[in-house]
Design an enzyme around this catalytic site. Structure first.
Site, PDB file in Angstrom:
ATOM      1  CG  ASP A  41      -1.647   1.209   1.488  1.00 23.65           C
ATOM      2  OD1 ASP A  41      -2.338   1.630   0.550  1.00 23.65           O
ATOM      3  OD2 ASP A  41      -1.565   1.785   2.592  1.00 23.65           O
ATOM      4  CG  ASP A  64      -1.866   7.571   3.022  1.00 27.30           C
ATOM      5  OD1 ASP A  64      -0.955   8.045   3.710  1.00 27.30           O
ATOM      6  OD2 ASP A  64      -3.069   7.784   3.234  1.00 27.30           O
ATOM      7  CB  THR A  95       0.382  10.732   1.223  1.00 32.37           C
ATOM      8  OG1 THR A  95       0.161   9.320   1.198  1.00 32.37           O
ATOM      9  CG2 THR A  95       1.537  11.069   0.316  1.00 32.37           C
ATOM     10  CE  LYS A 129      -4.135   7.532   8.939  1.00 35.48           C
ATOM     11  NZ  LYS A 129      -3.428   7.137  10.147  1.00 35.48           N
ATOM     12  N   GLY A 130      -7.049   4.933   3.249  1.00 39.23           N
ATOM     13  CA  GLY A 130      -7.312   3.818   2.340  1.00 39.23           C
ATOM     14  C   GLY A 130      -8.594   3.968   1.538  1.00 39.23           C
ATOM     15  NE  ARG A 135      -8.674  12.555  -5.885  1.00 41.94           N
ATOM     16  CZ  ARG A 135      -8.082  12.749  -7.053  1.00 41.94           C
ATOM     17  NH1 ARG A 135      -8.641  13.532  -7.957  1.00 41.94           N
ATOM     18  NH2 ARG A 135      -6.914  12.174  -7.324  1.00 41.94           N
ATOM     19  CB  SER A 187      -1.595   3.135  -4.000  1.00 39.32           C
ATOM     20  OG  SER A 187      -2.158   4.361  -3.596  1.00 39.32           O
ATOM     21  CB  ALA A 188      -7.009   3.781  -2.932  1.00 44.94           C
ATOM     22  CB  SER A 189      -3.251   7.556  -4.136  1.00 45.35           C
ATOM     23  OG  SER A 189      -2.949   8.833  -4.658  1.00 45.35           O
ATOM     24  CE  LYS A 201      -5.722  -0.296  -1.323  1.00 44.14           C
ATOM     25  NZ  LYS A 201      -4.567   0.357  -0.688  1.00 44.14           N
ATOM     26  CD  GLU A 220      -3.817  -1.420   2.840  1.00 44.31           C
ATOM     27  OE1 GLU A 220      -3.926  -0.604   3.779  1.00 44.31           O
ATOM     28  OE2 GLU A 220      -4.071  -1.108   1.676  1.00 44.31           O
TER      29      GLU A 220
HETATM   30  P1  B16 Z   1      -6.194  10.302  -4.326  1.00 42.28           P
HETATM   31  P2  B16 Z   1      -3.516   4.266  -0.231  1.00 42.28           P
HETATM   32  C1  B16 Z   1      -5.277   6.305  -0.300  1.00 42.28           C
HETATM   33  O1  B16 Z   1      -3.968   5.809  -0.466  1.00 42.28           O
HETATM   34  C2  B16 Z   1      -5.343   7.232   0.908  1.00 42.28           C
HETATM   35  O2  B16 Z   1      -5.095   6.506   2.103  1.00 42.28           O
HETATM   36  C3  B16 Z   1      -6.709   7.873   0.996  1.00 42.28           C
HETATM   37  O3  B16 Z   1      -6.777   8.747   2.096  1.00 42.28           O
HETATM   38  C4  B16 Z   1      -6.988   8.633  -0.307  1.00 42.28           C
HETATM   39  O4  B16 Z   1      -8.266   9.204  -0.293  1.00 42.28           O
HETATM   40  C5  B16 Z   1      -6.869   7.646  -1.490  1.00 42.28           C
HETATM   41  O5  B16 Z   1      -5.569   7.061  -1.475  1.00 42.28           O
HETATM   42  C6  B16 Z   1      -7.118   8.314  -2.832  1.00 42.28           C
HETATM   43  O6  B16 Z   1      -6.126   9.260  -3.079  1.00 42.28           O
HETATM   44  O7  B16 Z   1      -7.186  11.363  -3.966  1.00 42.28           O
HETATM   45  O8  B16 Z   1      -4.780  10.793  -4.435  1.00 42.28           O
HETATM   46  O9  B16 Z   1      -6.613   9.511  -5.536  1.00 42.28           O
HETATM   47  O10 B16 Z   1      -3.461   4.087   1.267  1.00 42.28           O
HETATM   48  O11 B16 Z   1      -4.489   3.331  -0.904  1.00 42.28           O
HETATM   49  O12 B16 Z   1      -2.154   4.236  -0.845  1.00 42.28           O
HETATM   50 MG    MG Z   2      -2.754   3.203   3.314  1.00 40.76          MG
END
Ligand code: B16
Ligand code: MG
Length: 217
Positions: free
Chosen positions: A9, A11, A17, A45-46, A49, A115-117, A146, A170
Site C-alpha cells: 500500500d 499511504d 501522505t 485512510k485507504g 477520493r 494504492s487507491a491513490s 478497497k 497495509e
Molecule cells: P487520491 P492508499 C489512499 O492511499 C489514501 O489513504 C486515501 O486517504 C486517499 O483518499 C486515497 O488514497 C485516494 O487518493 O485522492 O490521491 O486519488 O493508502 O491506498 O495508498
Molecule cells: Mg494506506
C-alpha cells in the site's frame, strides 16, 4: 505457502501522505464553513477520493449536493493536495521501507504498489523509488475501491503471481479487508485493534526488515 510477491500500500506504508490528505480536506471543510477534526482523519485512510469527500461532507452535515458539485469539491481538494505532494522527496520515505524493498528484491521476490491513490505512481517517482517496484497499480487503473480486492488482484495478475502467494502490507482497515477478500496474506502496520484480520501487525514500518516472514507464512 510459497511467497512470490509483496504488494505495498502507499499511504501509511511507503510514505505518510495521510497528513497531506488531511490538511487538504481540512482546508476544503474550512472553505465550506466547518471544522474537520483530526480524529476524523483516520476514517479517510485507504478510502477513495470520492468516498473521502462523502465522509467530510457528512462530518459537516452538508447534504443535497449534485454529482457535479461534488466532483468540483473533490477537484479543489486534490489541487491543494498536489501542492503538498509536489514538495515530496526521499526524506519522507517511511523508516525501514528502502531497506526492506532492497532486501526482498535481492532475495528474488517480486514487488508491487497497490494504492487507491490516483497520484500513486507519481508519488513513487517523486520519492525516486519507482525502480524498486516491478509493477505499479494505482487509482488511475482501477475502478473499485478497497475493501474490494481489485487493486491487489490486478497487481498479482500483472506480476504473474498467485494471490495466495502474495503478502500485502497495509495500514488501513479497508486495505486489510481488501487483502483478505483477495485471498492474500497481510502484514498490518499500526494498531492491532484497527487492523483485525491481518496475519501479523507491526507497530511501525521500521520493524519490517527484521520480520522472519518465511517462518510466519
Ligand atoms: P487520491 P492508499 C489512499 O492511499 C489514501 O489513504 C486515501 O486517504 C486517499 O483518499 C486515497 O488514497 C485516494 O487518493 O485522492 O490521491 O486519488 O493508502 O491506498 O495508498
Ligand atoms: Mg494506506
Amino acid at each position: 505457502m510459497m511467497i512470490q510477491a509483496f504488494i505495498f500500500d502507499l499511504d501509511g506504508v511507503v510514505v505518510d501522505t495521510a497528513k497531506y490528505h488531511y490538511l487538504a480536506w481540512k482546508e476544503l471543510a474550512g472553505e465550506l464553513g466547518f471544522d474537520f477534526p483530526e480524529a476524523e482523519g483516520e476514517r479517510l485512510k485507504g478510502v477513495s477520493r470520492m468516498d473521502s469527500l462523502e465522509i467530510v461532507l457528512e462530518s459537516g452535515r452538508i447534504t443535497g449536493l449534485t454529482a457535479e458539485e461534488k466532483k468540483r469539491l473533490a477537484d479543489r481538494k486534490n489541487k491543494s493536495y498536489l501542492t503538498y505532494i509536489n514538495r515530496l522527496d526521499e526524506r519522507e520515505i517511511l523508516p525501514g521501507i528502502l531497506k526492506f524493498l532492497k532486501k526482498i528484491r535481492a532475495e528474488g521476490y517480486k514487488t508491487a504498489l497497490g494504492s487507491a491513490s490516483k497520484s500513486g505512481g507519481m508519488i513513487l517517482q517523486k520519492l525516486g523509488i519507482e525502480d524498486l517496484f516491478d509493477v505499479i497499480v494505482d487509482g488511475l487503473s482501477i475502478v473499485k475501491a478497497k475493501p474490494d480486492p481489485e487493486v491487489f488482484l490486478a497487481a498479482a495478475a500483472k506480476l504473474g503471481a498467485d494471490p495466495g502467494n502474495c503478502i500485502v502490507i497495509e495500514d488501513a482497515q479497508a486495505g486489510v479487508l481488501a487483502a483478505q477478500n483477495g485471498g492474500m496474506h497481510c502484514i498490518g502496520i499500526g494498531s492491532e485493534e484497527i487492523l483485525k484480520g491481518a496475519d501479523v501487525v507491526l507497530e511501525h514500518t521500521g520493524l519490517l526488515p527484521n520480520v522472519n516472514y518465511r517462518a510466519l507464512f
